[in-house]
Design an enzyme around this catalytic site. Sequence first.
Site, PDB file in Angstrom:
ATOM      1  N   CYS A 122      31.959 -16.051 -22.824  1.00 56.24           N
ATOM      2  CA  CYS A 122      31.066 -15.514 -23.856  1.00 56.24           C
ATOM      3  C   CYS A 122      31.476 -14.084 -24.218  1.00 56.24           C
ATOM      4  CB  CYS A 122      29.624 -15.559 -23.360  1.00 56.24           C
ATOM      5  SG  CYS A 122      28.398 -15.125 -24.620  1.00 56.24           S
ATOM      6  N   CYS A 123      31.750 -13.255 -23.212  1.00 51.77           N
ATOM      7  CA  CYS A 123      32.209 -11.881 -23.470  1.00 51.77           C
ATOM      8  C   CYS A 123      33.510 -11.883 -24.250  1.00 51.77           C
ATOM      9  CB  CYS A 123      32.408 -11.138 -22.147  1.00 51.77           C
ATOM     10  SG  CYS A 123      30.898 -10.640 -21.289  1.00 51.77           S
ATOM     11  N   CYS A 205      24.426  -6.661 -24.442  1.00 53.38           N
ATOM     12  CA  CYS A 205      23.710  -7.756 -25.078  1.00 53.38           C
ATOM     13  C   CYS A 205      22.347  -7.956 -24.402  1.00 53.38           C
ATOM     14  CB  CYS A 205      24.515  -9.049 -24.973  1.00 53.38           C
ATOM     15  SG  CYS A 205      26.067  -9.029 -25.908  1.00 53.38           S
ATOM     16  N   CYS A 208      21.956 -10.126 -21.221  1.00 51.71           N
ATOM     17  CA  CYS A 208      22.783  -9.715 -20.080  1.00 51.71           C
ATOM     18  C   CYS A 208      22.491  -8.296 -19.600  1.00 51.71           C
ATOM     19  CB  CYS A 208      24.256  -9.837 -20.451  1.00 51.71           C
ATOM     20  SG  CYS A 208      24.759 -11.521 -20.892  1.00 51.71           S
ATOM     21  N   CYS A 233      33.242  -6.616 -18.686  1.00 52.95           N
ATOM     22  CA  CYS A 233      33.254  -7.683 -19.683  1.00 52.95           C
ATOM     23  C   CYS A 233      34.657  -7.981 -20.173  1.00 52.95           C
ATOM     24  CB  CYS A 233      32.370  -7.295 -20.865  1.00 52.95           C
ATOM     25  SG  CYS A 233      32.932  -5.821 -21.736  1.00 52.95           S
TER      26      CYS A 233
END
Length: 244
Positions: A122-123, A205, A208, A233
Amino acid sequence: MIVEPTPHTLESLTEQLHGLSNVEAMRTLAELFPGQIVFSTSLGYEDQVITDLIASNEIPVRIFTLDTGRMFSETYSVWKKTNDRYGIHIETYYPQADAVEKLMTGKGPYSMYESVENRKECCGIRKVEPLNRALKGQKIWITGIRAEQSANRQGMAQLEWDEAHQLFKFHPLMDWTFDEVKQYVKEHNVPYNPLHDRGFVSIGCQPCTRAIQEGEDFRAGRWWWEDNSKKECGLHTHEEVFKA
């Protein structure tokens, strides 16, 4: 004479910056690499200080941010206040829509909680790939990294060579303490994210990031469900989290 960005010029460039203030150092870099120097801001405390230094002193540095699509509303608020305060337009890079659609369709909105691999995926999609586009063709990348932020940042130099992106990284606040950052923000009336007043030290985010408790590590609020003291990340490591 423009210095070509190779690891072999790191020592000489470090010598040129020795003894200069942050403003003088960034201005020197901007003169050495005109049109090829950028600053990436996450709109947190440290980055707001650097934005103030750049904008208030009219240093010709492009300022950009990465909008992952999952930011706090407070982050967007300070973004607007920053543009208005300094009369600037922070450039924006978004993740590739098809990559986000594929991730969300295949793994859902909270896949990052299921494994470290999923979180890094996702990162990679939301942050690393857009960053790679933002840095393409650049020679100097200014960041808000400070040594005391995490254990793996304490050994970093103020100026370093980034082999992955083939450019120099300059960290003007490397030796600053968190108290010094907050004091600068207060003294210069710099716009800042109100989440900082609620215990959010490092803001990323929304899914997170959480506030930290007294005595917790600076990075404890990022990916708090992972048992790893060196959580990153992928933006400031040589790890290949994502390849376009």
